[in-house]
Design an enzyme around this catalytic site. Structure first.
Site, short mmCIF file in Angstrom:
data_model
loop_
_atom_site.label_atom_id
_atom_site.label_comp_id
_atom_site.label_asym_id
_atom_site.label_seq_id
_atom_site.Cartn_x
_atom_site.Cartn_y
_atom_site.Cartn_z
N VAL A 69 27.55 15.03 -1.28
CA VAL A 69 26.76 16.20 -0.84
C VAL A 69 26.38 16.04 0.63
CG1 VAL A 69 24.52 17.35 -1.11
CG2 VAL A 69 25.86 16.77 -3.14
N GLY A 109 17.91 18.62 -19.33
CA GLY A 109 16.51 18.96 -19.01
C GLY A 109 16.38 19.37 -17.55
N SER A 110 17.12 18.71 -16.67
CA SER A 110 17.05 19.01 -15.24
C SER A 110 17.57 20.42 -14.96
CB SER A 110 17.92 18.02 -14.45
OG SER A 110 17.74 16.71 -14.94
N ILE A 134 24.36 10.05 -18.85
CA ILE A 134 25.32 9.28 -19.64
C ILE A 134 25.62 9.96 -20.97
CG2 ILE A 134 24.72 7.07 -18.59
CD1 ILE A 134 23.31 6.40 -21.31
N ASP A 135 24.76 10.91 -21.39
CA ASP A 135 24.90 11.51 -22.73
C ASP A 135 26.07 12.48 -22.89
OD1 ASP A 135 22.72 10.07 -23.43
OD2 ASP A 135 21.38 11.76 -23.76
N ARG A 191 20.34 10.77 -27.43
CA ARG A 191 19.17 11.27 -28.16
C ARG A 191 19.54 12.45 -29.06
NH1 ARG A 191 15.04 11.98 -23.85
NH2 ARG A 191 16.71 13.33 -23.23
N GLU A 198 21.26 6.64 -31.03
CA GLU A 198 19.81 6.46 -31.19
C GLU A 198 19.10 7.67 -31.81
OE1 GLU A 198 18.88 7.61 -26.54
OE2 GLU A 198 17.60 6.18 -27.53
N ARG A 234 23.57 -7.50 -39.36
CA ARG A 234 22.74 -7.72 -38.17
C ARG A 234 22.67 -6.43 -37.33
NH1 ARG A 234 21.56 -12.15 -40.21
NH2 ARG A 234 21.83 -14.16 -39.21
N GLN A 285 23.34 0.27 -20.82
CA GLN A 285 24.36 1.34 -20.73
C GLN A 285 24.14 2.27 -19.54
OE1 GLN A 285 24.91 2.94 -25.13
NE2 GLN A 285 22.94 1.93 -24.85
O1 F6P Z 1 19.54 9.91 -19.84
C1 F6P Z 1 19.86 10.02 -21.16
C2 F6P Z 1 19.16 8.97 -21.97
O2 F6P Z 1 19.64 7.70 -21.61
C3 F6P Z 1 19.25 9.18 -23.46
O3 F6P Z 1 20.45 8.71 -24.01
C4 F6P Z 1 18.03 8.46 -23.93
O4 F6P Z 1 17.60 8.95 -25.17
C5 F6P Z 1 17.03 8.77 -22.88
O5 F6P Z 1 17.77 8.99 -21.70
C6 F6P Z 1 16.01 7.70 -22.63
O6 F6P Z 1 15.09 8.20 -21.72
P1 F6P Z 1 14.04 7.35 -20.90
O7 F6P Z 1 14.78 6.65 -19.81
O8 F6P Z 1 13.09 8.36 -20.36
O9 F6P Z 1 13.42 6.39 -21.86
#
Ligand code: F6P
Length: 319
Positions: free
Chosen positions: A23, A104-105, A127-128, A172, A223, A244, A252
């Site tokens: 940018v 969210g952004s 990353i999601d 998430r 998660e 385990r 990650q």
């Molecule tokens: O950015 C995505 C993420 O890594 C999700 O996979 C995870 O649930 C969340 O962010 C964790 O958020 P924070 O860093 O606010 O704990």
């Protein structure tokens, strides 16, 4: 368009730095002034800005994280914070804003941009891989490779000690990382938010595998679909086999961006600046079928369709 600003917000993703570099340098090549906003929306609220030149982004192309810092900003939902952010935009004569972040952004950018008439363009980085209408977000490829490398290591122990492992990866609301690593890691099962798990089948498959003489078993869990510790306990109780739990967590999110994450970031940085120069607004630029295209924010923030059943069936067929 004379002056643009760029910020990173939400969770950091490997490749945010190359996106900033693109940018800044592409913007300057188009005779724009480029300003960096520190700490995401916080920087706009609190007037934390940095004027960038060509050298400001030297040496960051291979670095994870973001030189602009990032964070979650629930305060940005309030009118007072939004008014303050808009005052900063006016005070510094910013003509357009590039928002590097995830779902969210973009939701925040969509509301802020339309409410105050600020042209906003998004660069998907999370990353999601949860942005609707595009194939890949910046950082997902790196995170998947990091998780996969850990899973390959865990497989060595699982095989040597003939154990079951439950490995929790990030995601998430979106099970994309889980599906991708489960397929690439040859994992035996995967649990994601998009599909209701059939616990009886999971236990049955593990027991049958054990009877056949299968020496290792890895269940991946996103998660958002459950905690590895609880699921490992559940499996031990149901099958009496030693299980385990491993939580991969924030490893990650960091680390050197892969070539794919960098190239994507550098291409999208250019596309976002071009988009502002064309007078576009309220949209994200993203990769779709190997081409860069625009996706309206309103579409980008919808729940992403990841073809979960297709991935799941393939994973199960190949184990
Ligand atoms: O950015 C995505 C993420 O890594 C999700 O996979 C995870 O649930 C969340 O962010 C964790 O958020 P924070 O860093 O606010 O704990």
């Amino acid at each position: 368009m004379k002056k643009i600003a760029v910020l990173t917000t939400g969770g950091d993703a490997p490749g945010m730095n190359p996106a900033i570099r693109s940018v800044v340098r592409y913007g300057i090549s188009k005779k724009l002034e480029v300003v960096g906003v520190m700490r995401g929306w916080w920087g706009l609220i609190n007037e934390e800005l940095k004027v960038f030149n060509h050298h400001s982004v030297s040496g960051i192309i291979n670095q994870g994280g973001t030189i602009l810092k990032t964070g979650r900003c629930p305060e940005f939902r309030t009118k007072e914070s939004q008014d303050r952010a808009f005052n900063t935009i006016k005070k510094y004569s910013i003509d357009g804003l590039i928002v590097i972040g995830g779902n969210g952004s973009f939701t925040a950018a969509h509301h802020f941009g339309t409410k105050y008439g600020v042209p906003c363009i998004g660069i998907p980085a999370s990353i999601d891989n949860d942005i609707n209408g595009i194939d890949a977000t910046i950082g997902t490829d790196t995170a998947i490779n990091t998780a996969l490398s850990a899973i390959d290591n865990i497989r060595d122990t699982a095989t040597s000690m003939e154990r079951i492992f439950v490995v929790e990866v990030m995601g998430r609301d979106c099970g994309f990382i889980a599906l991708s690593v489960a397929l690439a890691g040859g994992c035996e099962d995967v649990i994601i938010p998009e599909l209701k798990p059939d616990w009886e089948k999971i236990y049955h498959d593990i027991v049958q595998g054990n009877i056949r003489g299968k020496v290792s078993w890895i269940v991946i869990v996103a998660e958002g679909a459950g905690r590895a510790v609880d699921i490992a306990k559940q499996i031990t109780e149901a099958t009496t086999l030693e299980t385990r739990a491993v939580v991969l967590g924030y490893v990650q999110r960091g680390g050197k961006p892969t070539a794919f994450s960098r190239d994507l970031a550098l291409r999208l940085g250019e596309a976002a600046v071009d988009s502002l120069l064309k007078g576009e607004k309220d949209l994200a630029v993203g990769l779709c079928c190997s081409k860069i295209k625009n996706v309206d924010f309103a579409t980008a923030i919808q729940k992403k369709e990841i073809r979960a059943e297709y991935w799941y069936n393939l994973i199960k067929t190949l184990t």
